[in-house]
Structures are given as structure tokens and as C-alpha cells.
Design a protein around this motif. Structure first.
Motif, short mmCIF file in Angstrom:
data_model
loop_
_atom_site.label_atom_id
_atom_site.label_comp_id
_atom_site.label_asym_id
_atom_site.label_seq_id
_atom_site.Cartn_x
_atom_site.Cartn_y
_atom_site.Cartn_z
N MET A 14 0.80 -1.22 0.00
CA MET A 14 0.00 0.00 0.00
C MET A 14 0.84 1.28 0.00
O MET A 14 0.45 2.27 -0.65
CB MET A 14 -0.96 0.00 1.19
N PRO A 15 1.98 1.35 0.71
CA PRO A 15 2.79 2.58 0.61
C PRO A 15 3.24 2.87 -0.82
O PRO A 15 3.36 4.05 -1.20
CB PRO A 15 3.98 2.28 1.52
N TRP A 16 3.48 1.84 -1.61
CA TRP A 16 3.86 2.06 -3.02
C TRP A 16 2.68 2.62 -3.81
O TRP A 16 2.86 3.48 -4.70
CB TRP A 16 4.35 0.75 -3.65
N ILE A 17 1.48 2.16 -3.50
CA ILE A 17 0.30 2.72 -4.15
C ILE A 17 0.12 4.18 -3.75
O ILE A 17 -0.23 5.04 -4.56
CB ILE A 17 -0.95 1.89 -3.79
N GLY A 18 0.39 4.47 -2.47
CA GLY A 18 0.33 5.85 -2.02
C GLY A 18 1.34 6.73 -2.73
O GLY A 18 1.04 7.88 -3.07
N ALA A 19 2.54 6.18 -2.95
CA ALA A 19 3.55 6.95 -3.70
C ALA A 19 3.08 7.20 -5.13
O ALA A 19 3.34 8.28 -5.71
CB ALA A 19 4.87 6.19 -3.69
N TYR A 20 2.39 6.24 -5.70
CA TYR A 20 1.84 6.40 -7.05
C TYR A 20 0.80 7.52 -7.08
O TYR A 20 0.76 8.35 -8.00
CB TYR A 20 1.25 5.06 -7.49
N ILE A 21 -0.05 7.57 -6.04
CA ILE A 21 -1.06 8.63 -5.94
C ILE A 21 -0.37 9.98 -5.80
O ILE A 21 -0.76 10.96 -6.45
CB ILE A 21 -1.98 8.37 -4.74
N ALA A 22 0.66 10.05 -4.96
CA ALA A 22 1.38 11.30 -4.77
C ALA A 22 2.06 11.74 -6.07
O ALA A 22 2.09 12.95 -6.39
CB ALA A 22 2.42 11.14 -3.66
N LEU A 62 -5.85 12.54 -12.74
CA LEU A 62 -6.77 12.93 -11.67
C LEU A 62 -7.49 11.72 -11.10
O LEU A 62 -7.76 11.65 -9.89
CB LEU A 62 -7.78 13.95 -12.20
N GLY A 63 -7.82 10.75 -11.97
CA GLY A 63 -8.43 9.52 -11.47
C GLY A 63 -7.51 8.78 -10.52
O GLY A 63 -7.96 8.25 -9.48
N VAL A 64 -6.22 8.75 -10.83
CA VAL A 64 -5.25 8.12 -9.94
C VAL A 64 -5.14 8.91 -8.63
O VAL A 64 -5.06 8.34 -7.53
CB VAL A 64 -3.88 8.01 -10.63
N ALA A 65 -5.12 10.25 -8.74
CA ALA A 65 -5.00 11.09 -7.55
C ALA A 65 -6.18 10.93 -6.61
O ALA A 65 -6.07 11.23 -5.41
CB ALA A 65 -4.85 12.55 -7.97
N MET A 66 -7.31 10.45 -7.12
CA MET A 66 -8.51 10.26 -6.30
C MET A 66 -8.56 8.87 -5.67
O MET A 66 -9.55 8.52 -5.02
CB MET A 66 -9.77 10.48 -7.14
N LYS A 67 -7.53 8.08 -5.84
CA LYS A 67 -7.55 6.71 -5.31
C LYS A 67 -7.77 6.68 -3.80
O LYS A 67 -8.52 5.84 -3.28
CB LYS A 67 -6.22 6.02 -5.65
#
Length: 726
Positions: A14-22, A62-67
Motif C-alpha cells: 500500500m505505501p507504493w500505491i500511495g507513492a503512485y497517488i502522490a 486525476l483519477g489516480v490522484a482520487m484513489k
């Protein structure tokens, strides 16, 4: 046990997914910051959407940023404020899309707006379900309303965009017609115009193009003020939320106790910065609209100011009156009535949004009017404002729009001046010196002598660039020429071909008969520039092995003739329009070599200078069309690309000042634009006026080369030279 292990492994990811969102949020933030910087740099305070615009790329980001906002499993307290930030980040980002609607055509506007609506609807529904189940909807109700209203505002502007463009195009065409009538003399044949006259001539079309730029029109529309208001409320809401959280937790509240770990911190940082940056453009556009309106805002005209123009709801009216093909199913009347009432409702919504926007602009104008008056009084330079001609009358406006302030038009003109200066920094200095060799244009009647027997009954059509490339190849192959002269020639031809191809692409782009010929020129020039070869012939090696220019010309002509003959004997393609580029280039090389051999009894330096004069004449004749190139760029293109096209014309004006001045000193033949753009018309003109025979004598004298002038008697007495014209 296996399920628990699998869940643990997923939590580690999940931290890697968070980095992707950031990262996705950071890309959007950087793009919006780049637009803001670009707007300040160009003094376009309406901030055109150069980087961050409504397109599939940023919709995906923007869709990724809304994850995080869509994640139903993240319930820790530090994620709540992050979700709130994500909602406001999306809301403020939408306001930056408004001006980009002007640069997108109708089909893409519809598809992109629908995609954005789906994204926003998904976020709203997901967040609503999530917090209704947890009974915590109160904290998020205002950001969700702001997001929905931002979407409604954007959809409202998108619905009116097609009709606005049509009305804008009609206003531009009317203004263009009037301006064209004023400048009819200059538009017909303006080779006599100096640089200053040409600049004033083009400035009218620049002001028309800049003020009718759909992006600028969208940005200065009153509906953008509603986006600015929503953005401001969103920023205030986010600030209050952070203050409340800070006071509740007595200090930093971003604890790393969620499955996203430390990446939550970076999501928050990037999206907070994004919200601040996303507020710059809408607020600035609001100030721009208010500054335009404050000059005309008064109570007496309030009813006129509140009138909603037809183009705001005309597309919906057209849709309401359109019959559906579903009537064949037997329920046509019912479906049509349902559609009529639904569309009528949306027309009412559209009119309501416009009335609210206009009212907000009027209130802002009255409140901020004194501030703008003080600004103009103390910070406007009166001497600068009265300097130079005014082009305000050429500004293109939509019906109901306020007149643009004189300062705005002056800034638009200054932008054109800056483009001219930018073009001057790229002036082709070597080409300007090379063009000075041309005095009489006679080289166009000499480089392809009509008495050279053709290799085929029909000749392929000629263009400007192919003779230049062929002559350059011949000049580089001449023996006993200093390397410095070869390098200067190569650079001069390179600079000249850039402008030559510009003339061909602009004025001859619809002439399909020249496609293969231009391809041949590009093919030859690439080989010459990179490898010093003319196809398989090493011209550098040839210049070292041949004892003089006569031997080189015979050898090069023979190789070219062999290529053409072999193709004609082995191929059934007899139409020159269908010849491959290699054969067209070989045919040109054969004919030009044979023509140059007529004076090859000169020394090698003399032949080199004669070939250079021919190239100079060909390019100078081509450059007589530069004025027409700039005219075409000023008056023709699609509405979304018009400003860019006229801006490019100003850069060309600055880049070619010395070239244009040098060419204007020459005596031009009496030809209109349609004939002057074709090299074959120039050749025909010289042949028909009987100037080919005397061309050698005059050109040798005009070439300013004493050694060449000595050869006049010898050349004219040569019995092989065709003194008799057909």
C-alpha cells in the motif's frame, strides 16, 4: 492462515500505491504551476492552459490522484483529512480546465467532459455511500457540494462552447472583411512594403487573432468568475479544516498509522500545494473579467448587463427542437415531450448560472471599481499609453462583451513586438550574405537550359528546393575549392532551405504534383548534409580525384543520366509524376550539370562562383514570396490555431528582415502571387522575355567578381552556347 499472510503482503504494497497517488498529484500540480508561470512570463493573466488541459492524460492522472478518496478500507484519522484534501484538489483542478475548452473541437469536448463527469460522479457516489454508512457525512458535505458545482459550471461552459465559437468566427469574419477592404492594395502585392509598414499591416490581424482566441474568450467569459468563487470557497474550507485538525490534535496530526504509511504525508503535501496553485488562475481570470467590466458598470445599464446572450443556451434550444429517430417505435410523441421538458429544465439551469455569474461580476465591479481606478491613476504610464497607433478597433468581441481596455490591446501588441525580437535572434547571417550575390535573378533562366535534350518526352515538375540542393551538390564537388568556402556554402544553403521549404509548405501545400519532387530534394539534402554524398556518389572524394570542374561535371552528369535511363528501360512507369524521388533527382542533376558545362571552360573558382550566383538567384526569387507567406499565415487557419499561426508570421518577419530588405532591392518581374510562387513560371518569364541569351553577360557583370567579368567575351563567343531562343 494463508488469507492472513496474503492480506499482510498486500498491506506492505500500500505505501507504493500511495507513492503512485502522490506522483500523479505532483504531475498535475507541476503542470498547473507551469501554466501559472507561463501566464506571468507572457503577461497573460488569463493563464492559457498550455500544459494542464482537459484531455485523457490529465483525466487519468486525476483519477489516480482520487484513489485515496475512493478507498473504502482506509479509515484512520490521518486519512480523513487526506480524503478531504483530495476532494478539494479535484474541485479546484476542474476550474483550471475552463480556458482549455476553447482549444478543443466539439467532439473531443463532449467526450472529455463526459469522462470528467463520470470521474466526479464516481467520487461523489463513493464518498456519499462510505460516510452515510459511517454516519460521518457532515464533515464532507461542503467539499462535495463545491465539487458538484464546479462540474456544473464546467459543463455549462462546455455546452455553450460550440455556439460561442460560431458567434466568434462570425465576428472575426466581419472584422476581417472590413480590414481586408482597408488593406486591399497591400494584400494584392505588398513587396514594396518596408519592415515597419509590414509590421503595422500584420499587427491588425494579430490583434484580431489574439482577441478571438477561443481560450482567451473562454477565460474572459463571466462564467469563469463562478469557478473563481467556488475555488476561493474551497481554499477557505480546506484552511479551516486544517486549523480545526491542528487544534484538535495539539500539533502535527499526520500520523503514520494507516496502511499507506509515510506516503500519506506526500499525498497531502502535493495536493495541498496543488490546491493553492490551482486557485491562482481562476482568481486571476476573475480579476481580468472584473477589470473589463468595471469601465462599463453602472446602475443605468444594469438591465443591459444582466441580459443573457443567445449563444449561452442556443445549442440546448437546438437540441430541444430536434426530433428523435425513436418516433418509429410508436412512442415518439411521449419521448419527444420528455426530452422537451428535460432540456427545458437544463436551459433554465443554464440561464440561472449565467444570471448569477453576471450578478457576481457586477457586484465585484462596483466593489473593486475604486481600486482599479487608483491602480490606473498611479501605475499607468500615460506617455506609454499615448505612444504609437491604437489597434483597439480591431479587437474581436462576442455580442454583449465589454470593450477590452486599451492596456490589454497594448500588451497584445507588445507580445507581437517580442516575437519579432525573438525572430531577430535567429536571423540567418550567412544566408543574408549569400543572397547579396543575387542582383538580376538571371540564374533562373540559366540553371536548366531549354536546349539540353531531355531524357524523356515529359519532364517532372520542378520546385524551389530541388535546384538549390542539386546546385549545392555540384558546387561541393568542384575541385580546388578551399574548405572554408565549402563550409560557408553548406551553412548558407542549410539556412536557405529552411525558408525555401517554408514557402513550399505554405503556398504549395495543395500542389500534389510536387510531392515526389520535394521528397527528392529532402532525400538528396539529407545525404549531402550528413554524408557529403549525392546518393552513391561521394562528392567529396570526387572533388579530390577530378582534375577540373569539366571532368567532374561530365562524370556526375553521366552517373545521373545512367540512373534515369536504367529506370526508364526497366520500368513501365512513364508518367514523370509517378517517378520515384531518386529518378527525379537524377534527372535534375543531369540537366543542371549539362547547363553548367556551358561555361565550364572557366577556372574552377569561376565555375564555383557562377554556381553560387545561380543558387543565390533561385533562393532570392523564392524569397520574394515571403511576404505572401506571412499574409497567408495572418489570414488563414482554424480558429483554434489562428493566433499561433499569426505569431509564427511575426517570428518569420523578425528572422527574415535582412533577407526581405535584400530581395526588395532587386527588380521584380511583373507576376502575380499565383505565378510568382512557382519556379517554372519564373523560368518561363525569362525565356519569353528573351533575357536568357543576355543573361550570362549581365549576370557575370552583376556578380561583382572581376575574374568572372573577364570571361564575358570568351563565353559569348562560344559557339556551343544557345544564343538563339526557340
Amino acid at each position: 492462515m494463508d488469507d492472513h499472510l496474503e492480506e499482510t503482503q498486500l498491506d506492505k504494497a500500500m505505501p507504493w500505491i500511495g507513492a503512485y497517488i502522490a506522483a500523479a498529484s505532483a504531475v498535475c500540480t507541476v503542470a498547473m504551476a507551469a501554466d501559472a508561470f507561463n501566464g506571468f512570463r507572457l503577461k497573460k493573466l488569463w493563464f492559457p492552459c498550455t500544459y494542464f488541459s482537459l484531455n485523457p492524460t490529465f483525466l487519468t492522472l486525476l483519477g489516480v490522484a482520487m484513489k485515496l478518496a475512493l478507498d473504502l478500507t482506509a479509515v484512520m484519522k490521518n486519512v480523513k483529512i487526506a480524503k478531504l484534501t483530495s476532494l478539494i484538489f479535484l474541485s479546484t483542478s476542474m476550474a483550471n480546465f475552463t480556458s482549455s475548452l476553447g482549444s478543443i473541437d466539439g467532439k473531443h469536448v463532449l467526450s472529455n467532459v463526459v469522462a470528467l463527469a463520470i470521474l466526479v460522479s464516481t467520487v461523489l457516489v463513493d464518498v456519499t455511500i462510505r460516510f452515510i454508512m459511517l454516519n460521518r457525512i457532515n464533515f464532507y458535505i461542503l467539499p462535495m457540494i463545491l465539487m458538484f458545482l464546479s462540474l456544473v459550471t464546467l459543463v455549462s461552459l462546455a455546452a455553450a462552447a460550440p455556439a460561442m465559437k460560431q458567434s466568434l468566427e462570425a465576428a472575426y469574419r466581419e472584422k476581417y472583411r472590413v480590414t481586408l477592404n482597408e488593406d486591399q492594395e497591400g494584400m494584392l502585392r505588398n513587396e514594396g512594403l518596408g519592415i515597419d509598414e509590414r509590421k503595422r499591416f500584420m499587427m491588425k490581424y494579430w490583434v484580431m487573432a489574439a482577441t478571438s482566441n477561443p481560450e482567451f474568450v473562454m477565460a474572459r467569459s463571466v462564467i469563469c468568475t463562478m469557478s473563481a468563487l467556488l475555488n476561493l470557497i474551497s481554499l477557505i474550507t480546506l484552511s479551516i479544516a486544517y486549523v480545526v485538525q491542528w487544534r484538535r490534535y495539539k500539533g502535527p496530526f499526520i500520523n503514520l498509522d494507516s496502511v499507506y504509511g509515510g506516503s500519506v504525508r506526500w499525498i497531502l503535501y502535493t495536493q495541498i500545494v496543488g490546491v493553492v496553485v490551482a486557485t491562482i488562475a481562476p482568481l486571476s481570470r476573475w480579476l481580468v473579467v472584473v477589470s473589463f467590466k468595471q469601465a462599463t458598470a453602472n446602475l443605468a445599464r444594469m438591465m443591459d448587463e444582466m441580459k443573457v446572450e443567445d449563444y449561452w443556451f442556443q445549442p440546448l434550444v437546438d437540441l430541444r427542437g430536434r426530433f428523435s429517430s425513436l418516433k418509429i417505435l410508436g412512442r415518439g410523441k411521449f419521448l419527444y415531450d420528455v426530452k422537451w421538458y428535460v432540456v427545458t429544465f437544463f436551459i433554465g439551469v443554464q440561464i440561472s448560472i449565467m444570471l448569477l455569474s453576471k450578478l457576481f461580476v457586477l457586484i465585484s465591479s462596483f466593489l473593486m471599481g475604486p481600486l482599479f481606478c487608483c491602480w490606473e491613476r498611479f501605475f499607468t504610464n500615460e506617455s506609454e499609453s499615448n505612444k504609437g497607433p491604437s489597434f483597439s478597433s480591431y479587437a474581436v468581441l462576442l455580442p454583449g462583451e465589454a470593450e477590452l481596455p486599451a492596456t490589454v490591446v497594448r500588451n497584445i501588441c507588445k507580445e507581437a513586438e517580442n516575437m519579432i525580437k525573438k525572430g531577430r535572434t535567429k536571423q540567418p547571417k550567412r544566408l543574408a550574405s549569400f543572397i547579396s550575390k543575387s542582383v538580376c535573378f538571371k540564374g533562373l533562366g540559366l540553371f536548366d537550359n531549354i536546349q539540353i535534350p531531355p531524357l524523356h518526352s515529359q519532364e517532372p515538375p520542378n520546385c524551389w528546393s530541388l535546384p538549390v540542393v542539386t546546385l549545392a551538390s555540384i558546387a561541393l564537388a568542384i575541385p580546388h575549392i578551399p574548405e572554408e568556402k565549402r563550409e560557408n556554402l553548406l551553412h548558407s544553403v542549410k539556412e536557405g532551405l529552411d525558408l525555401t521549404k517554408l514557402v513550399e509548405k505554405t503556398l504549395l501545400k495543395n500542389d500534389r504534383d510536387l510531392n515526389n519532387t520535394r521528397e527528392a530534394a529532402d532525400m538528396c539534402w539529407g545525404l549531402v548534409l550528413l554524408y557529403k554524398k549525392w546518393f552513391d556518389v561521394d562528392i567529396k572524394k570526387m572533388s579530390l580525384e577530378c582534375k577540373d570542374s569539366s571532368e567532374m561535371l561530365r562524370e556526375l552528369s553521366g552517373k545521373a543520366k545512367t540512373m534515369v535511363v536504367e529506370f526508364l528501360t526497366s520500368s513501365s512507369t512513364k508518367n514523370p509524376l509517378d517517378w520515384p524521388g531518386r529518378v527525379i533527382a537524377a534527372n535534375s542533376m543531369y540537366r543542371i550539370c549539362q547547363s553548367v558545362m556551358l561555361f565550364a571552360d572557366e577556372d574552377d573558382e569561376g565555375v564555383f562562383e557562377r554556381v553560387c550566383v545561380m543558387m543565390s538567384d533561385v533562393m532570392a526569387a523564392c524569397f520574394t514570396n515571403l511576404g505572401n507567406v506571412m499574409n497567408v499565415m495572418c489570414r488563414g487557419s482554424e480558429i483554434e490555431k489562428r493566433e499561433k499561426s499569426v505569431g509564427k508570421a511575426f517570428k518569420i518577419l523578425g528572422k527574415t528582415e535582412e533577407i526581405v530588405e535584400a530581395v526588395q532591392r532587386l527588380e521584380w518581374p511583373a507576376m502575380d502571387h499565383e505565378r510568382a510562387v512557382k519556379i517554372e513560371e519564373w523560368q518561363a518569364w525569362f525565356r519569353q522575355t528573351g533575357k536568357v541569351a543576355v543573361g550570362i553577360v549581365e549576370t557575370l557583370v552583376c556578380s561583382r567578381d572581376e575574374q568572372l567579368a573577364i570571361q564575358v567575351d570568351m563565353i559569348t563567343s562560344n559557339s556551343t552556347f544557345p544564343l538563339q531562343l526557340p
